[in-house]
Design a protein around this motif. Structure first.
Motif, short mmCIF file in Angstrom:
data_model
loop_
_atom_site.label_atom_id
_atom_site.label_comp_id
_atom_site.label_asym_id
_atom_site.label_seq_id
_atom_site.Cartn_x
_atom_site.Cartn_y
_atom_site.Cartn_z
N GLU A 102 0.81 -1.22 0.00
CA GLU A 102 0.00 0.00 0.00
C GLU A 102 0.84 1.27 0.00
O GLU A 102 0.33 2.35 -0.33
CB GLU A 102 -0.94 0.03 1.22
CG GLU A 102 -2.03 -1.03 1.23
CD GLU A 102 -1.53 -2.38 1.70
OE1 GLU A 102 -2.17 -3.39 1.38
OE2 GLU A 102 -0.47 -2.41 2.39
N VAL A 103 2.07 1.14 0.38
CA VAL A 103 2.94 2.32 0.48
C VAL A 103 4.20 2.07 -0.32
O VAL A 103 5.12 1.37 0.14
CB VAL A 103 3.30 2.64 1.94
CG1 VAL A 103 4.20 3.89 2.01
CG2 VAL A 103 2.05 2.84 2.79
N GLN A 104 4.24 2.61 -1.52
CA GLN A 104 5.44 2.53 -2.33
C GLN A 104 5.47 3.73 -3.28
O GLN A 104 4.45 4.35 -3.56
CB GLN A 104 5.53 1.22 -3.11
CG GLN A 104 4.43 0.96 -4.11
CD GLN A 104 4.67 -0.35 -4.85
OE1 GLN A 104 5.78 -0.63 -5.32
NE2 GLN A 104 3.62 -1.16 -4.95
N HIS A 105 6.65 4.01 -3.74
CA HIS A 105 6.87 5.19 -4.58
C HIS A 105 7.74 4.82 -5.77
O HIS A 105 8.57 3.90 -5.68
CB HIS A 105 7.55 6.30 -3.76
CG HIS A 105 6.89 6.58 -2.46
ND1 HIS A 105 5.70 7.27 -2.36
CD2 HIS A 105 7.24 6.23 -1.19
CE1 HIS A 105 5.36 7.37 -1.09
NE2 HIS A 105 6.26 6.74 -0.36
N TRP A 106 7.53 5.56 -6.86
CA TRP A 106 8.25 5.28 -8.10
C TRP A 106 8.94 6.54 -8.63
O TRP A 106 8.42 7.65 -8.47
CB TRP A 106 7.28 4.79 -9.18
CG TRP A 106 6.67 3.46 -8.90
CD1 TRP A 106 5.48 3.21 -8.28
CD2 TRP A 106 7.21 2.18 -9.24
NE1 TRP A 106 5.26 1.87 -8.21
CE2 TRP A 106 6.30 1.20 -8.80
CE3 TRP A 106 8.39 1.77 -9.88
CZ2 TRP A 106 6.53 -0.16 -8.97
CZ3 TRP A 106 8.60 0.41 -10.05
CH2 TRP A 106 7.68 -0.54 -9.60
N GLY A 107 10.08 6.32 -9.26
CA GLY A 107 10.72 7.39 -9.99
C GLY A 107 10.12 7.54 -11.37
O GLY A 107 9.22 6.79 -11.76
N GLN A 108 10.64 8.48 -12.12
CA GLN A 108 10.07 8.77 -13.44
C GLN A 108 10.64 7.87 -14.53
O GLN A 108 10.09 7.81 -15.63
CB GLN A 108 10.33 10.24 -13.82
CG GLN A 108 11.72 10.56 -14.35
CD GLN A 108 12.79 10.55 -13.29
OE1 GLN A 108 12.53 10.42 -12.10
NE2 GLN A 108 14.05 10.73 -13.73
N GLY A 109 11.73 7.17 -14.23
CA GLY A 109 12.32 6.25 -15.18
C GLY A 109 13.48 6.86 -15.95
O GLY A 109 13.53 8.07 -16.18
N THR A 110 14.40 6.00 -16.34
CA THR A 110 15.53 6.40 -17.16
C THR A 110 15.78 5.33 -18.22
O THR A 110 15.72 4.14 -17.93
CB THR A 110 16.79 6.65 -16.31
OG1 THR A 110 17.84 7.18 -17.13
CG2 THR A 110 17.28 5.38 -15.61
N GLN A 111 16.03 5.77 -19.43
CA GLN A 111 16.17 4.84 -20.56
C GLN A 111 17.57 4.24 -20.60
O GLN A 111 18.57 4.97 -20.49
CB GLN A 111 15.89 5.56 -21.88
CG GLN A 111 16.07 4.70 -23.12
CD GLN A 111 15.00 3.64 -23.26
OE1 GLN A 111 13.81 3.89 -23.08
NE2 GLN A 111 15.42 2.41 -23.58
#
Length: 116
Positions: A102-111
């Motif tokens: 229920e509690v997690q976070h994500w970055g925007q991503g890198t190619q």
């Protein structure tokens, strides 16, 4: 405000190396499981590597022996050292901070692109 900011992606030839870094802010970094996931076009996102608060590491089978995940709780960063890169490693790589489902976070991503 939680922020996960990835850096270090790019293009490399097969057999080359890249180091991804994720800088976290707005969370109590040391108590999170930190991970790297990737998603290739047309495929589901998969876990690549993760490191728990107790420094237990897990890797997807396809990267074992080639990738190494590390964390620095003093700097609130998690890195992914990627060696012997293969074309099939090409994907967008995402940083993840997990406390619970229920509690997690994500970055925007890198190619990351591996191509000759």
């Amino acid at each position: 405000q939680v922020q996960l900011v990835e850096s270090g992606g790019g293009s490399v030839q097969p057999g080359g190396s890249l180091r991804l870094s994720c800088a976290a802010s707005g969370i109590r970094f040391s108590i999170y499981t930190m991970g790297w996931y990737r998603q290739a076009p047309g495929q589901q996102r998969e876990m690549v590597a993760r490191i728990t608060r107790g420094y237990i590491r897990n890797y997807v089978d396809s990267v074992k022996g080639r990738f190494t995940i590390s964390r620095d709780n003093a700097k609130n960063t998690v890195d992914l050292q990627m060696n012997s890169l293969k074309p099939e490693d090409t994907a967008v790589y995402y940083c993840n901070a997990l406390m619970s489902t229920e509690v997690q976070h994500w970055g925007q991503g890198t190619q990351v692109t591996v191509s000759s």
